[in-house]
Design a protein around this motif. Structure first.
Motif, PDB file in Angstrom:
ATOM      1  N   TYR A  19       0.851  -1.201   0.000  1.00  0.00           N
ATOM      2  CA  TYR A  19       0.000   0.000   0.000  1.00  0.00           C
ATOM      3  C   TYR A  19       0.885   1.249   0.000  1.00  0.00           C
ATOM      4  N   ASN A  21       1.201   3.529   2.028  1.00  0.00           N
ATOM      5  CA  ASN A  21       1.870   3.818   3.303  1.00  0.00           C
ATOM      6  C   ASN A  21       3.015   2.849   3.607  1.00  0.00           C
ATOM      7  N   VAL A  23       2.822  -0.475   3.803  1.00  0.00           N
ATOM      8  CA  VAL A  23       2.427  -1.784   4.358  1.00  0.00           C
ATOM      9  C   VAL A  23       2.471  -2.845   3.252  1.00  0.00           C
ATOM     10  N   ALA A  25       1.012  -5.812   2.363  1.00  0.00           N
ATOM     11  CA  ALA A  25      -0.136  -6.636   2.762  1.00  0.00           C
ATOM     12  C   ALA A  25      -0.050  -8.044   2.177  1.00  0.00           C
ATOM     13  N   PRO A  44      -5.825 -14.499  10.655  1.00  0.00           N
ATOM     14  CA  PRO A  44      -6.182 -13.490  11.662  1.00  0.00           C
ATOM     15  C   PRO A  44      -6.409 -12.125  11.031  1.00  0.00           C
ATOM     16  N   ASN A  45      -6.914 -11.199  11.815  1.00  0.00           N
ATOM     17  CA  ASN A  45      -7.100  -9.833  11.314  1.00  0.00           C
ATOM     18  C   ASN A  45      -5.774  -9.262  10.850  1.00  0.00           C
ATOM     19  N   GLY A  46      -5.810  -8.596   9.712  1.00  0.00           N
ATOM     20  CA  GLY A  46      -4.599  -7.966   9.209  1.00  0.00           C
ATOM     21  C   GLY A  46      -3.700  -8.906   8.423  1.00  0.00           C
ATOM     22  N   ALA A  47      -4.154 -10.160   8.200  1.00  0.00           N
ATOM     23  CA  ALA A  47      -3.307 -11.152   7.523  1.00  0.00           C
ATOM     24  C   ALA A  47      -3.149 -10.849   6.030  1.00  0.00           C
ATOM     25  N   GLY A  48      -4.163 -10.197   5.445  1.00  0.00           N
ATOM     26  CA  GLY A  48      -4.112  -9.904   4.013  1.00  0.00           C
ATOM     27  C   GLY A  48      -5.282 -10.484   3.235  1.00  0.00           C
ATOM     28  N   LYS A  49      -6.278 -11.025   3.942  1.00  0.00           N
ATOM     29  CA  LYS A  49      -7.409 -11.685   3.275  1.00  0.00           C
ATOM     30  C   LYS A  49      -8.196 -10.703   2.404  1.00  0.00           C
ATOM     31  N   SER A  50      -8.568  -9.567   2.978  1.00  0.00           N
ATOM     32  CA  SER A  50      -9.377  -8.609   2.205  1.00  0.00           C
ATOM     33  C   SER A  50      -8.592  -8.055   1.031  1.00  0.00           C
ATOM     34  N   THR A  51      -7.306  -7.852   1.234  1.00  0.00           N
ATOM     35  CA  THR A  51      -6.476  -7.359   0.132  1.00  0.00           C
ATOM     36  C   THR A  51      -6.483  -8.372  -1.004  1.00  0.00           C
TER      37      THR A  51
HETATM   38  P1  ADP Z   1      -7.449  -8.990   6.654  1.00  0.00           P
HETATM   39  O1  ADP Z   1      -8.545  -8.882   5.663  1.00  0.00           O
HETATM   40  O2  ADP Z   1      -6.841 -10.351   6.724  1.00  0.00           O
HETATM   41  O3  ADP Z   1      -7.845  -8.471   8.006  1.00  0.00           O
HETATM   42  P2  ADP Z   1      -6.229  -6.804   5.155  1.00  0.00           P
HETATM   43  O4  ADP Z   1      -6.019  -7.287   3.779  1.00  0.00           O
HETATM   44  O5  ADP Z   1      -7.398  -5.933   5.425  1.00  0.00           O
HETATM   45  O6  ADP Z   1      -6.230  -8.052   6.160  1.00  0.00           O
HETATM   46  O7  ADP Z   1      -4.939  -6.009   5.637  1.00  0.00           O
HETATM   47  C1  ADP Z   1      -3.611  -6.476   5.461  1.00  0.00           C
HETATM   48  C2  ADP Z   1      -2.647  -5.381   5.899  1.00  0.00           C
HETATM   49  O8  ADP Z   1      -2.735  -4.289   4.994  1.00  0.00           O
HETATM   50  C3  ADP Z   1      -2.948  -4.831   7.276  1.00  0.00           C
HETATM   51  O9  ADP Z   1      -1.710  -4.506   7.877  1.00  0.00           O
HETATM   52  C4  ADP Z   1      -3.726  -3.575   6.974  1.00  0.00           C
HETATM   53  O10 ADP Z   1      -3.556  -2.617   7.989  1.00  0.00           O
HETATM   54  C5  ADP Z   1      -3.105  -3.117   5.675  1.00  0.00           C
HETATM   55  N1  ADP Z   1      -4.058  -2.391   4.827  1.00  0.00           N
HETATM   56  C6  ADP Z   1      -5.258  -2.844   4.376  1.00  0.00           C
HETATM   57  N2  ADP Z   1      -5.849  -1.929   3.586  1.00  0.00           N
HETATM   58  C7  ADP Z   1      -5.015  -0.865   3.528  1.00  0.00           C
HETATM   59  C8  ADP Z   1      -5.057   0.400   2.868  1.00  0.00           C
HETATM   60  N3  ADP Z   1      -6.083   0.756   2.090  1.00  0.00           N
HETATM   61  N4  ADP Z   1      -4.014   1.238   3.045  1.00  0.00           N
HETATM   62  C9  ADP Z   1      -2.981   0.873   3.810  1.00  0.00           C
HETATM   63  N5  ADP Z   1      -2.857  -0.289   4.453  1.00  0.00           N
HETATM   64  C10 ADP Z   1      -3.864  -1.161   4.324  1.00  0.00           C
END
Ligand code: ADP
Length: 314
Positions: A19, A21, A23, A25, A44-51
């Motif tokens: 990202y 910033n 990160v 992901a 777990p939360n923050g693992a990268g699933k949504s990404t």
């Molecule tokens: P999950 O769905 O498993 O909870 P995410 O894919 O949401 O994980 O996030 C993976 C990492 O990327 C986390 O550290 C999160 O903070 C970071 N992240 C997710 N979306 C963004 C974004 N739009 N900008 C910056 N960092 C992001």
């Protein structure tokens, strides 16, 4: 269009996402989902699933790597790839003042489905989701479980070959979750491939045939649910042995015993097995145990960490 029926439902290779910033992901994710599968992406939360699912469904731009949906590259043939997918996001994103029937019909309208066909299709998907008797009620009046099933019904309007659900049951009570599971199982049985992200191991276990576990942007385990659960059910021990080991180690049925060095034995056994059987076998072969400790199991460690994090954020 390069749609290929023999192609995997999803093929991801060396996918990376950094990202703005900084990160990271996703740090080189590769996975395959076969057509017809019910696949869990667990982590777990923050693992990268949504990404990951954001990239698969063209909502997030990747930094590197490739993604194909039924053989269609999501970057080169974005709209063709998107037509294969139905996405159920975590948050309700329909108009609460609209009726389920209109929500479904209007959604199909965006995809160019003529109104008469959309109406017929809406009846099918709303019946599947056990919402047909609510088709003309204002959505706001539906229960939480019904609203979630409405999200699934709407995504099914376009007959997607791949249905992706992002934590559809996060924070939802068990009764509502079970209702959703039934709907999803029916959809899968009718031939739709399903990918579900979740941080509930129990949910993945009840529904899915295959899974990948993602942590810190990397796949840490991937395979059939049965194989991974069998791994979880195994306990490992290390025995520190007094004196010499016998030339031939005892055979212990159902367990695997090996020497990791001249004074250490390593044992993997089903959790339900009685350790006394092990000690009896040691005694008959003259093995004297000085001390023992449990060996940590990678999968189990991961789950312990996952639960710890969940607890911490609760
Ligand atoms: P999950 O769905 O498993 O909870 P995410 O894919 O949401 O994980 O996030 C993976 C990492 O990327 C986390 O550290 C999160 O903070 C970071 N992240 C997710 N979306 C963004 C974004 N739009 N900008 C910056 N960092 C992001």
């Amino acid at each position: 269009m390069t749609q290929n029926n023999a192609a995997p439902a999803l093929r991801v290779r060396d996918l990376r996402k950094t990202y703005d910033n900084g990160v990271q992901a996703l740090q080189g994710v590769s996975l395959d989902v076969t057509p017809g599968d019910f696949f869990a992406l667990l982590g777990p939360n923050g693992a990268g699933k949504s990404t990951l699912i954001g990239i698969v469904s063209s909502l997030v731009n990747k930094s590197a790597g490739s993604v194909e949906v039924f053989g269609i590259d999501v970057t080169r043939e974005r709209s063709a790839a998107m037509r294969q997918i139905g996405l159920v996001p975590q948050e309700f994103n329909f108009n609460m003042f609209e009726k389920p029937l209109d929500i479904c019909v209007n959604y199909a309208g965006f995809y160019g489905l003529p109104r008469a066909q959309a109406l017929a299709r809406a009846e099918v998907v709303l019946k599947e989701a056990q919402l047909w008797d609510k088709a003309d009620k204002v959505s706001r009046s539906l229960s939480g479980g019904m609203k979630r099933r409405l999200m699934i019904a709407r995504a099914m309007m376009t007959r997607p070959k791949l249905l992706i659900l992002d934590e559809p049951t996060a924070g939802v009570d068990i009764e509502i979750r079970r209702g959703m599971w039934t709907t999803l199982q029916q959809i899968n049985a009718a031939g739709t491939t399903i990918i579900l992200t979740t941080h509930y191991l129990e949910e993945a276990e009840s529904l899915c045939r295959n899974l990948a576990i993602i942590d810190h942007g990397r796949i840490v385990e991937q395979g059939p649910m049965k194989t991974l659960l069998a791994k979880l059910d195994v306990e490992g021990f290390l025995f520190d042995i007094e004196g010499e080991l016998p030339a031939v180690l005892p055979q212990i049925e159902g367990a695997s015993l090996r020497a990791s060095d001249a004074h250490t034995l390593e044992l993997d056994m089903p959790r339900a097995m009685d350790l006394n059987r092990v000690f009896a076998a040691f005694e008959t072969t003259g093995i004297r145990v000085r001390s023992m400790r449990t060996k940590s199991n990678r999968l189990e460690e991961l789950f312990v960490r996952m639960t710890a994090r969940e607890g911490a954020s609760a």
